[in-house]
Design a protein around this motif. Structure first.
Motif, PDB file in Angstrom:
ATOM      1  N   GLN A 157      -5.274 -44.751  57.640  1.00 16.93           N
ATOM      2  CA  GLN A 157      -3.805 -43.414  57.696  1.00 16.93           C
ATOM      3  C   GLN A 157      -4.719 -42.110  57.433  1.00 16.93           C
ATOM      4  N   HIS A 158      -5.078 -41.437  57.690  1.00 15.11           N
ATOM      5  CA  HIS A 158      -5.021 -39.865  57.684  1.00 15.11           C
ATOM      6  C   HIS A 158      -3.928 -39.439  56.939  1.00 15.11           C
ATOM      7  N   LEU A 159      -3.214 -38.749  56.009  1.00 15.33           N
ATOM      8  CA  LEU A 159      -2.078 -38.586  55.851  1.00 15.33           C
ATOM      9  C   LEU A 159      -2.392 -36.943  55.974  1.00 15.33           C
ATOM     10  N   ASP A 160      -0.534 -36.187  56.276  1.00 15.79           N
ATOM     11  CA  ASP A 160      -0.756 -34.530  56.602  1.00 15.79           C
ATOM     12  C   ASP A 160       0.552 -34.609  55.607  1.00 15.79           C
ATOM     13  N   PRO A 161      -1.005 -33.330  54.703  1.00 14.73           N
ATOM     14  CA  PRO A 161      -0.659 -32.611  53.443  1.00 14.73           C
ATOM     15  C   PRO A 161       0.647 -32.710  53.456  1.00 14.73           C
ATOM     16  N   ALA A 162       2.201 -32.729  53.468  1.00 10.47           N
ATOM     17  CA  ALA A 162       3.503 -32.703  53.933  1.00 10.47           C
ATOM     18  C   ALA A 162       3.722 -33.420  53.495  1.00 10.47           C
ATOM     19  N   LEU A 163       2.935 -34.472  53.812  1.00  5.54           N
ATOM     20  CA  LEU A 163       3.611 -35.886  53.698  1.00  5.54           C
ATOM     21  C   LEU A 163       3.083 -36.741  52.465  1.00  5.54           C
TER      22      LEU A 163
ATOM     23  N   ARG B 140      -5.058 -40.588  46.608  1.00  2.88           N
ATOM     24  CA  ARG B 140      -4.067 -39.904  46.377  1.00  2.88           C
ATOM     25  C   ARG B 140      -4.166 -40.513  45.423  1.00  2.88           C
TER      26      ARG B 140
ATOM     27  N   THR C 220      -6.607 -42.860  53.119  1.00  4.43           N
ATOM     28  CA  THR C 220      -6.892 -41.446  52.842  1.00  4.43           C
ATOM     29  C   THR C 220      -6.377 -41.980  50.812  1.00  4.43           C
TER      30      THR C 220
END
Length: 134
Positions: A70-76, A113, A111
């Motif tokens: 998964q490449h997470l969008d910064p908003a997500l 986090r 990703t």
């Protein structure tokens, strides 16, 4: 008969060995004046009680959230967003990880986090990144 001498007096040799022993022991002592840096637990690194000027820098290591394939969008990528994730120990290679009884291959994407909690900061902060190889 003539007596041979080394030119060194016994008390000078004793002082030399005492000095050498003190230097050796003091070099091996543990620096207990610094606090142990905290490590991330379940994706959170709590640095609210950490004084960077007094206690020094902190490595961002410990349990990070890990989103395989998964490449997470910064908003997500906000911590309050419910997404399926795992916790992995950083630093480490992801092909050492096992997720859902499956060893991860060396190739892929993910990703990572980490949420870092900070106390009030009055001076600028920065990240120092080491070389990343793949």
């Amino acid at each position: 008969m003539q007596r041979l001498t080394t030119g060194y007096q016994p008390h000078i040799l004793a002082l030399f060995f005492l000095f050498f022993s003190l230097v050796t022991v003091s070099a091996c002592r543990k620096d207990t004046s610094r606090k142990l840096a905290p490590e991330a637990i379940k994706g959170i690194l709590d640095l609210t009680d950490w004084d960077f000027k007094k206690d020094g820098p902190v490595q961002l290591k410990g349990d990070w959230e890990f989103f395989w394939q998964q490449h997470l969008d910064p908003a997500l990528a906000r911590p309050d967003t419910p997404l399926k994730h795992h916790f992995v120990n950083v630093p480490d290679y992801w092909n050492n990880y096992v997720i859902e009884d499956e060893e991860l291959p060396g190739e892929g994407y993910a990703t990572y986090r980490l949420t870092v909690l900070l106390g009030e900061q009055t001076h600028p902060m920065a990240l120092r990144l080491m070389e990343v190889s793949s």
